[in-house]
Design an enzyme around this catalytic site. Structure first.
Site, PDB file in Angstrom:
ATOM      1  CG  ASN A   6       6.786  -8.657 -26.101  1.00 63.18           C
ATOM      2  OD1 ASN A   6       7.189  -7.919 -25.600  1.00 63.18           O
ATOM      3  ND2 ASN A   6       6.857 -10.131 -26.309  1.00 63.18           N
ATOM      4  CG  ASP A   8       8.968  -8.823 -23.206  1.00 65.01           C
ATOM      5  OD1 ASP A   8       8.154  -8.360 -22.551  1.00 65.01           O
ATOM      6  OD2 ASP A   8       9.367  -9.825 -23.955  1.00 65.01           O
ATOM      7  NE  ARG A  44      13.888 -13.585 -22.288  1.00 65.19           N
ATOM      8  CZ  ARG A  44      14.146 -14.635 -22.766  1.00 65.19           C
ATOM      9  NH1 ARG A  44      15.007 -15.353 -22.223  1.00 65.19           N
ATOM     10  NH2 ARG A  44      14.116 -14.838 -24.119  1.00 65.19           N
ATOM     11  CG  HIS A  49      12.898  -7.920 -21.223  1.00 64.37           C
ATOM     12  ND1 HIS A  49      12.024  -8.824 -20.631  1.00 64.37           N
ATOM     13  CD2 HIS A  49      13.278  -8.478 -22.396  1.00 64.37           C
ATOM     14  CE1 HIS A  49      11.890  -9.793 -21.485  1.00 64.37           C
ATOM     15  NE2 HIS A  49      12.605  -9.738 -22.398  1.00 64.37           N
ATOM     16  CB  THR A 100      11.215 -17.110 -27.497  1.00 67.59           C
ATOM     17  OG1 THR A 100      11.104 -16.299 -26.533  1.00 67.59           O
ATOM     18  CG2 THR A 100      10.893 -18.415 -27.163  1.00 67.59           C
ATOM     19  CD  GLU A 150       2.861 -16.154 -29.779  1.00 68.44           C
ATOM     20  OE1 GLU A 150       2.421 -16.077 -28.531  1.00 68.44           O
ATOM     21  OE2 GLU A 150       3.505 -15.594 -30.340  1.00 68.44           O
ATOM     22  CG  HIS A 190       9.658 -14.835 -32.364  1.00 68.52           C
ATOM     23  ND1 HIS A 190      10.798 -14.485 -32.991  1.00 68.52           N
ATOM     24  CD2 HIS A 190       9.973 -14.917 -31.096  1.00 68.52           C
ATOM     25  CE1 HIS A 190      11.716 -14.279 -32.211  1.00 68.52           C
ATOM     26  NE2 HIS A 190      11.354 -14.635 -30.789  1.00 68.52           N
ATOM     27  N   GLY A 191       9.003 -12.231 -34.674  1.00 67.49           N
ATOM     28  CA  GLY A 191       9.775 -11.704 -36.024  1.00 67.49           C
ATOM     29  C   GLY A 191       8.774 -11.090 -37.064  1.00 67.49           C
TER      30      GLY A 191
HETATM   31  N1  PXP Z   1       5.577 -14.245 -29.364  1.00 66.86           N
HETATM   32  C1  PXP Z   1       6.486 -15.013 -28.554  1.00 66.86           C
HETATM   33  C2  PXP Z   1       6.117 -16.283 -27.764  1.00 66.86           C
HETATM   34  C3  PXP Z   1       7.522 -14.199 -28.105  1.00 66.86           C
HETATM   35  O1  PXP Z   1       8.257 -14.833 -27.221  1.00 66.86           O
HETATM   36  C4  PXP Z   1       7.807 -13.171 -28.626  1.00 66.86           C
HETATM   37  C5  PXP Z   1       9.061 -12.482 -28.270  1.00 66.86           C
HETATM   38  O2  PXP Z   1       9.375 -11.980 -27.155  1.00 66.86           O
HETATM   39  C6  PXP Z   1       6.959 -12.510 -29.523  1.00 66.86           C
HETATM   40  C7  PXP Z   1       5.762 -12.979 -29.945  1.00 66.86           C
HETATM   41  C8  PXP Z   1       7.243 -11.040 -30.155  1.00 66.86           C
HETATM   42  O3  PXP Z   1       8.315 -11.432 -31.066  1.00 66.86           O
HETATM   43  P1  PXP Z   1       8.880 -10.000 -31.827  1.00 66.86           P
HETATM   44  O4  PXP Z   1       9.544  -9.134 -30.687  1.00 66.86           O
HETATM   45  O5  PXP Z   1       9.831 -10.484 -32.709  1.00 66.86           O
HETATM   46  O6  PXP Z   1       7.762  -9.466 -32.462  1.00 66.86           O
END
Ligand code: PXP
Length: 239
Positions: A6, A8, A44, A49, A100, A150, A190-191
């Site tokens: 990702n 972003d 978004r 971003h 998110t 996911e 995520h995370g």
């Molecule tokens: N998956 C989703 C659906 C997300 O919204 C995000 C954050 O934009 C990520 C994965 C990646 O998360 P992180 O930036 O914490 O690695």
């Protein structure tokens, strides 16, 4: 296990100065050259971003797989149907959130999601639903005919005790198995970072992880020494 990156937060850095660098389009190319098997970006509503120009160019540049994260709004549906990413990941979106915060609340608006998913699939875009690892969300994802789920790993990533961590991991493992048995492709994200990813790698139903923040954060340090050396070299050679 595949890695989707990702990008972003490359754009977050650009927007911090309102300049045109660093460019997330170039970042997408570098990630693919390094072996990433997918590029993810989140358009978004507030364009904080990634912006429309980025998505258009990233679509042209990405050779592996483009996963466009977005909220289920009419504006985003129109953009996705024009850009034609390989995958759309539907996420909940709140204006004030930093990132998110949780998975989709599909049951609240099932009919609308159903139509939304059908519309995207009619353009041959695979649809992924970003969901909390709860069995009810797997049943709903099957009902809605999603292609991919996911699993939201944010809660796992934020656990502070071993007991909570085991508890969250077991929810992820159970729902991953359930989803896979029901024919859904399972990914997670995520995370996730360089420390907490290891147990996730043991969950074999998870075919891909989506990682952004920790990877971009690390790249600052893995690249900073060279950036300073390059500037010092310019200074010393030109004075
Ligand atoms: N998956 C989703 C659906 C997300 O919204 C995000 C954050 O934009 C990520 C994965 C990646 O998360 P992180 O930036 O914490 O690695």
């Amino acid at each position: 296990m595949k890695l989707a990156v990702n990008i972003d937060h490359v754009a977050t850095l650009r927007e911090a100065r309102g300049e045109n660098e660093p460019d997330p389009v170039a970042a997408a190319v570098v990630c693919e050259l390094a072996g990433a098997e997918g590029i993810v970006c989140h358009l978004r509503e507030d364009r904080r971003h990634i912006n429309d120009r980025d998505v258009r160019l990233i679509r042209e540049m990405v050779k592996t797989k483009l996963d466009l994260e977005m909220a289920a709004t009419d504006e985003m549906l129109k953009i996705a149907c024009e850009i034609l990413p390989d995958v759309v990941t539907l996420v909940p979106e709140k204006r004030k959130e930093l990132t998110t915060e949780g998975g989709l609340n599909i049951s609240q608006d099932k009919k609308r999601y159903e139509e939304f998913i059908r519309e995207l699939q009619s353009k041959e875009i695979a649809v992924s639903l970003f969901i909390d690892p709860e069995p009810v969300n797997i049943d709903l994802s099957v009902e809605l005919n999603a292609d991919i789920i996911e699993l939201h790993t944010g809660k796992y990533a934020n656990t502070r005790t071993e007991k909570d961590q085991i508890n969250e991991l077991s929810k992820i493992a159970v729902t991953a198995r359930m989803a896979s048995e029901l024919g859904l492709i399972v990914t997670a994200g995520h995370g996730l970072n360089y420390n907490n990813i290891f147990p996730i790698l043991n969950i074999h139903e998870i075919r891909e992880v989506s990682i952004g923040h920790s990877l971009i954060a690390r790249s600052v340090f893995t690249g900073l020494q060279k950036a300073v050396e390059d500037m010092l070299s310019i200074i010393s050679k030109n004075r």
